[in-house]
Write an enzyme that holds these catalytic residues in place. Structure first.
Site, PDB file in Angstrom:
ATOM      1  N   ASP A 113      67.690 -58.946   7.238  1.00 46.58           N
ATOM      2  CA  ASP A 113      67.918 -59.024   5.801  1.00 46.58           C
ATOM      3  C   ASP A 113      67.691 -57.708   5.074  1.00 46.58           C
ATOM      4  O   ASP A 113      67.454 -57.690   3.861  1.00 46.58           O
ATOM      5  CB  ASP A 113      67.025 -60.110   5.189  1.00 46.58           C
ATOM      6  CG  ASP A 113      67.543 -61.503   5.489  1.00 46.58           C
ATOM      7  OD1 ASP A 113      68.772 -61.690   5.450  1.00 46.58           O
ATOM      8  OD2 ASP A 113      66.731 -62.395   5.776  1.00 46.58           O
ATOM      9  N   ASP A 175      73.933 -66.532   6.442  1.00 45.27           N
ATOM     10  CA  ASP A 175      73.334 -65.669   5.421  1.00 45.27           C
ATOM     11  C   ASP A 175      73.599 -64.189   5.701  1.00 45.27           C
ATOM     12  O   ASP A 175      73.693 -63.373   4.775  1.00 45.27           O
ATOM     13  CB  ASP A 175      71.815 -65.862   5.363  1.00 45.27           C
ATOM     14  CG  ASP A 175      71.346 -67.298   5.504  1.00 45.27           C
ATOM     15  OD1 ASP A 175      71.944 -68.045   6.299  1.00 45.27           O
ATOM     16  OD2 ASP A 175      70.352 -67.656   4.849  1.00 45.27           O
TER      17      ASP A 175
END
Length: 401
Positions: A113, A175
């Site tokens: 991320d 994601d």
């Protein structure tokens, strides 16, 4: 808690101008007011706002470390509010909180991320200031993220710790599509062609493996690391392996729209549209989804304002790329309806707390952040408002990006 009210999706084939009277400025002013409330009580830049939980009469943010995957959203919010207000004090705070994340890239990459963390913060910082320090940290972040790419599979490894915990040789979550924007940006700003190729490969392999026949997405795909073949499609935060987790579908819509912008690959635009179409088809009447579209007892299921915010922002951009006029109107007007719903008293935090929005769902199966105010909902909400404001001022939603 907001409850799902089942109903058919309203007809959306009206002209884009029909919602031009939505008061974007009022909503952006509200975001500024709420941001100032938070800044008045926040000071430690090593702690980033993450959530405000419901049912605890809590007005201020619970914070997390700079190494949490959500750490970039607060600095990003500050940059968006600065972009609208041009308030030098907000800019100063945006710089403080963005710089506080720089140590993230000094550690070995164990977090897929980095795009969320660094591009939402330093990416917006560089876009608005052009300062070299932000460019340098973004390039370092991209190089770090690229180390998680496995060429045997063709995607970036999500959650490396799951290899030991779950026995997954290699996994990719939907994601992760949004982290690709960091790589695409870096490839155009001194990082080299390899970063583009990694991002393109990840998007292509994901488009071929992450979707079901109806273009609902699964959360997790597990691959083998010998031939790179898909082993299974699973969920982690959704209701079931075969259900449509709302925020996962949101990541798909937004992510493939962005990838089309960066590559011009027609198949990415097609995927974005198909993912958007099934999402819109299954929405309740107020355009805010339940946390998973297939959960039993939808009437009692918590909503997810964060999914609506992500989709609203993504659809504004998607509407600028499609050629079919009916689809342009559908995507644009749906986005405005979502923004209007999020801007209503039912979803605004208002006097409840210092966030922008109520009624997001973080990880329902884990029992965490349910019916809460969550920082990434606020980030994509203010981004959607900024994009809509650009459109109303005759600019494309990504004109400054």
């Amino acid at each position: 808690m907001k409850k799902c009210i089942l109903g058919s999706l309203l007809a959306l084939f009206c002209s884009c101008s029909s919602h031009s009277n939505f008061d974007v400025a009022s909503s952006l002013n509200y975001c500024e007011e709420q941001t100032l409330k938070s800044l008045a009580v926040l000071n430690d830049t090593t702690l980033m706002p993450r959530n405000i939980l419901s049912g605890e009469e809590q007005k201020q943010w619970n914070c997390t470390s700079i190494y949490d995957w959500t750490s970039g959203f607060w600095p990003g919010i500050l940059w968006y509010v600065y972009e609208y207000t041009r308030d030098d004090e907000i800019k100063k705070q945006a710089e403080r909180y963005s710089s506080a994340l720089f140590p993230v890239v000094d550690r070995k990459a164990d977090n897929h991320d980095l795009g969320f963390m660094m591009f939402c913060s330093s990416g917006n910082a560089y876009r608005l200031t052009g300062e070299q320090k932000y460019k340098e940290i973004l390039l370092r972040s991209a190089d770090s993220l690229a180390t998680l790419f496995d060429k045997r599979v063709g995607t970036i490894h999500s959650w490396p710790g799951m290899r030991k915990q779950k026995g997954w040789p290699h996994n990719t979550i939907i994601d992760n599509m949004l982290n690709l924007e960091l790589l695409f940006w870096a490839s155009k700003n001194g990082g080299g062609k390899d970063l583009y190729n990694i991002a393109y490969s990840h998007a292509l392999v994901t488009s071929q493996n992450q979707f079901r026949e109806d273009y609902s997405t699964c959360h997790v795909v597990v691959y083998d690391t010998i031939g790179g073949k898909r082993i299974s499609q699973l969920t982690h935060q959704g209701y079931a392996d075969k259900s449509m987790w709302a925020r996962g579908q949101a990541w798909a819509i937004y992510g493939f729209t962005m990838c089309y912008r960066e590559t011009g690959e027609p198949s990415f635009l097609e995927v974005a549209q198909k993912a958007a179409d099934i999402y819109l088809k299954r929405l309740p009447e107020d355009y805010i989804p339940c946390w998973d579209f297939d959960v039993p007892n939808l009437l009692d299921a918590p909503r997810d304002a964060s999914a609506a915010a992500v989709v609203a922002s993504g659809l504004l951009e998607l509407s600028s790329y499609v050629k079919d006029k009916a689809k342009v109107d559908t995507y644009f007007n749906s986005a405005v309806k979502m923004i209007e719903a999020l801007s209503s008293p039912a979803y605004r935090s208002g006097q409840n707390n210092n966030a922008f929005l109520l009624h997001s769902t973080g990880h329902k199966p884990n029992g965490t952040e349910i019916d809460a105010s969550i920082i990434y909902a606020d980030y994509y909400y203010v981004e959607a408002l900024i994009r809509l404001n650009r459109i109303y001022n005759n600019g494309k939603p990504n004109s400054d990006e």
